[in-house]
Design a protein around this motif. Structure first.
Motif, mmCIF file in Angstrom:
data_model
loop_
_atom_site.group_PDB
_atom_site.id
_atom_site.type_symbol
_atom_site.label_atom_id
_atom_site.label_comp_id
_atom_site.label_asym_id
_atom_site.label_seq_id
_atom_site.Cartn_x
_atom_site.Cartn_y
_atom_site.Cartn_z
ATOM 1 N N MET A 1 -6.051 -3.814 9.986
ATOM 2 C CA MET A 1 -6.379 -3.951 8.592
ATOM 3 C C MET A 1 -5.717 -5.189 7.991
ATOM 4 O O MET A 1 -6.297 -5.814 7.135
ATOM 5 N N GLY A 2 -4.493 -5.471 8.366
ATOM 6 C CA GLY A 2 -3.806 -6.645 7.862
ATOM 7 C C GLY A 2 -3.218 -6.486 6.475
ATOM 8 O O GLY A 2 -2.808 -7.464 5.861
ATOM 9 N N GLU A 3 -3.182 -5.269 5.955
ATOM 10 C CA GLU A 3 -2.640 -5.036 4.616
ATOM 11 C C GLU A 3 -1.672 -3.860 4.699
ATOM 12 O O GLU A 3 -1.992 -2.834 5.294
ATOM 13 N N PRO A 4 -0.494 -3.998 4.092
ATOM 14 C CA PRO A 4 0.456 -2.877 4.105
ATOM 15 C C PRO A 4 -0.151 -1.646 3.409
ATOM 16 O O PRO A 4 -0.952 -1.794 2.474
ATOM 17 N N PRO A 5 0.212 -0.455 3.851
ATOM 18 C CA PRO A 5 -0.360 0.760 3.271
ATOM 19 C C PRO A 5 -0.211 0.854 1.748
ATOM 20 O O PRO A 5 -1.152 1.247 1.060
ATOM 21 N N MET A 6 0.931 0.474 1.214
ATOM 22 C CA MET A 6 1.122 0.570 -0.233
ATOM 23 C C MET A 6 0.250 -0.447 -0.969
ATOM 24 O O MET A 6 -0.238 -0.165 -2.067
ATOM 25 N N GLY A 7 0.043 -1.599 -0.380
ATOM 26 C CA GLY A 7 -0.850 -2.585 -0.980
ATOM 27 C C GLY A 7 -2.284 -2.089 -1.004
ATOM 28 O O GLY A 7 -3.003 -2.238 -1.995
ATOM 29 N N TRP A 8 -2.703 -1.468 0.104
ATOM 30 C CA TRP A 8 -4.042 -0.904 0.178
ATOM 31 C C TRP A 8 -4.217 0.190 -0.870
ATOM 32 O O TRP A 8 -5.229 0.239 -1.571
ATOM 33 N N LEU A 9 -3.222 1.070 -0.981
ATOM 34 C CA LEU A 9 -3.294 2.177 -1.939
ATOM 35 C C LEU A 9 -3.396 1.648 -3.368
ATOM 36 O O LEU A 9 -4.218 2.123 -4.153
#
Length: 62
Positions: A1-9
């Motif tokens: 995905m290339g995006e941290p989980p918190m950023g995605w959320l």
């Protein structure tokens, strides 16, 4: 995905908020609470930081 989980959320929550602002007449406070923010101030700060306009301005442009 290339995006941290918190950023995605955070992005996901703001995308949901944008949809609700565009598609409903719910107050900004109601939208904020529905997508997991503590209130309109918290949503407004995050929304403006990411999208460059306040939720009210975004809604006015629909």
């Amino acid at each position: 995905m290339g995006e941290p989980p918190m950023g995605w959320l955070a992005r996901h929550r703001l995308d949901l908020a944008a949809d609700l602002l565009r598609e409903t007449d719910a107050t900004v406070d109601a939208v904020a609470r529905r997508v997991g923010y503590s209130g309109s101030f918290a949503l407004s700060a995050a929304f403006t930081r990411v999208r460059g306009v306040s939720p009210q301005e975004y809604r006015g442009r629909r």
